[in-house]
Design a protein around this motif. Sequence first.
Motif, mmCIF file in Angstrom:
data_model
loop_
_atom_site.group_PDB
_atom_site.id
_atom_site.type_symbol
_atom_site.label_atom_id
_atom_site.label_comp_id
_atom_site.label_asym_id
_atom_site.label_seq_id
_atom_site.Cartn_x
_atom_site.Cartn_y
_atom_site.Cartn_z
ATOM 1 N N VAL A 6 0.914 -0.989 0.316
ATOM 2 C CA VAL A 6 0.448 0.086 -0.169
ATOM 3 C C VAL A 6 0.467 1.138 0.257
ATOM 4 N N VAL A 7 2.142 1.383 1.271
ATOM 5 C CA VAL A 7 2.843 1.858 0.672
ATOM 6 C C VAL A 7 3.761 2.264 -0.589
ATOM 7 N N ALA A 8 3.375 1.386 -1.320
ATOM 8 C CA ALA A 8 4.809 1.750 -2.303
ATOM 9 C C ALA A 8 3.491 2.276 -3.126
ATOM 10 N N GLY A 9 2.402 1.815 -2.969
ATOM 11 C CA GLY A 9 1.210 2.664 -4.372
ATOM 12 C C GLY A 9 1.137 3.894 -3.897
ATOM 13 N N GLY A 10 0.871 4.441 -2.708
ATOM 14 C CA GLY A 10 1.086 5.761 -2.051
ATOM 15 C C GLY A 10 2.239 6.727 -2.158
ATOM 16 N N MET A 11 3.060 6.008 -2.548
ATOM 17 C CA MET A 11 4.427 6.849 -2.830
ATOM 18 C C MET A 11 4.471 7.773 -3.978
ATOM 19 N N ILE A 12 3.940 6.885 -5.123
ATOM 20 C CA ILE A 12 3.297 6.691 -6.568
ATOM 21 C C ILE A 12 2.607 7.572 -7.186
ATOM 22 N N GLY A 13 0.954 7.449 -6.047
ATOM 23 C CA GLY A 13 -0.077 8.444 -5.935
ATOM 24 C C GLY A 13 -0.129 9.487 -5.961
ATOM 25 N N ALA A 14 1.114 9.892 -4.177
ATOM 26 C CA ALA A 14 1.025 11.200 -4.165
ATOM 27 C C ALA A 14 1.469 12.095 -4.838
ATOM 28 N N PRO A 15 2.766 11.824 -5.588
ATOM 29 C CA PRO A 15 2.934 12.412 -5.963
ATOM 30 C C PRO A 15 2.251 12.945 -7.481
ATOM 31 N N LEU A 16 2.169 12.470 -8.092
ATOM 32 C CA LEU A 16 1.055 12.325 -9.414
ATOM 33 C C LEU A 16 -0.193 12.777 -9.185
ATOM 34 N N ARG A 17 -0.577 13.009 -7.957
ATOM 35 C CA ARG A 17 -1.521 13.836 -7.339
ATOM 36 C C ARG A 17 -1.620 14.954 -7.569
ATOM 37 N N TYR A 18 -0.459 15.361 -6.958
ATOM 38 C CA TYR A 18 0.003 16.605 -6.832
ATOM 39 C C TYR A 18 1.019 17.350 -7.649
ATOM 40 N N LEU A 19 1.202 16.879 -9.006
ATOM 41 C CA LEU A 19 1.650 17.377 -10.520
ATOM 42 C C LEU A 19 0.546 17.458 -11.291
ATOM 43 N N THR A 20 -0.112 16.482 -11.408
ATOM 44 C CA THR A 20 -1.171 16.657 -11.830
ATOM 45 C C THR A 20 -2.691 17.712 -12.124
ATOM 46 N N ASP A 21 -2.467 17.718 -10.971
ATOM 47 C CA ASP A 21 -3.495 18.789 -9.786
ATOM 48 C C ASP A 21 -2.734 19.664 -10.961
ATOM 49 N N ARG A 22 -1.603 21.034 -10.544
ATOM 50 C CA ARG A 22 -1.283 22.208 -10.998
ATOM 51 C C ARG A 22 -0.328 21.786 -12.433
ATOM 52 N N ALA A 23 -0.959 20.959 -13.498
ATOM 53 C CA ALA A 23 -0.075 21.138 -14.788
ATOM 54 C C ALA A 23 -1.827 21.509 -14.536
ATOM 55 N N VAL A 24 -2.536 19.975 -14.486
ATOM 56 C CA VAL A 24 -3.857 20.596 -15.533
ATOM 57 C C VAL A 24 -4.951 21.858 -14.852
ATOM 58 N N GLN A 25 -4.346 22.563 -13.764
ATOM 59 C CA GLN A 25 -4.950 23.752 -13.179
ATOM 60 C C GLN A 25 -4.081 25.118 -14.038
ATOM 61 N N PHE A 26 -3.439 24.167 -14.002
ATOM 62 C CA PHE A 26 -2.076 25.289 -15.034
ATOM 63 C C PHE A 26 -2.778 25.865 -16.105
ATOM 64 N N ARG A 27 -3.007 24.723 -17.020
ATOM 65 C CA ARG A 27 -3.755 24.906 -18.019
ATOM 66 C C ARG A 27 -4.923 25.092 -18.340
ATOM 67 N N HIS A 28 -6.220 25.921 -17.528
ATOM 68 C CA HIS A 28 -6.760 26.285 -17.073
ATOM 69 C C HIS A 28 -7.382 27.242 -16.180
ATOM 70 N N ASP A 29 -7.534 28.545 -16.514
ATOM 71 C CA ASP A 29 -7.573 30.346 -15.974
ATOM 72 C C ASP A 29 -9.087 29.511 -15.786
ATOM 73 N N SER A 30 -9.836 29.370 -14.807
ATOM 74 C CA SER A 30 -10.875 28.971 -14.421
ATOM 75 C C SER A 30 -10.738 28.698 -12.719
ATOM 76 N N VAL A 31 -12.031 29.401 -12.150
ATOM 77 C CA VAL A 31 -11.680 28.949 -11.295
ATOM 78 C C VAL A 31 -12.834 27.422 -10.554
ATOM 79 N N PHE A 32 -13.161 26.860 -11.518
ATOM 80 C CA PHE A 32 -13.162 25.237 -11.485
ATOM 81 C C PHE A 32 -12.708 24.559 -11.407
#
Length: 120
Positions: A6-32
């Motif tokens: 579980v820890v191994a999976g979480g070590m991949i999922g957590a940073p991927l979540r952060y990086l994906t969130d930042r990358a997607v949000q950066f490309r959309h100028d919206s409050v959504f």
Amino acid sequence: MNWLVVVAGGMIGAPLRYLTDRAVQFRHDSVFPWGTFVVNIVGCLVLGTLTGAAAGPDLRLFLGTGFCGALTTYSTFGYETLRLTETGAGLYAVANVMGSVVAGLGAAFAGVAIGQAVWP
């Protein structure tokens, strides 16, 4: 030993979540909150696929509990929806709730179908 999987999976999922969130949000100028929306839908698709494929217990722990558990975020979804409401973006809040539920369930059902088709 299961907790290490579980820890191994979480070590991949957590940073991927952060990086994906930042990358997607950066490309959309919206409050959504597009970043959170995307990671939650992807997590539903992955978990649905695991379910449809009848994956073994180790893979379910690694991808389902660890990876998807760290990738997806119900608490951030709730917080962002609350913030939308508080800042007067009530329509965005409703769209976030409705879109997340409909798209998340759709992705989960699609994932089950994919899992059953690819790994019968």
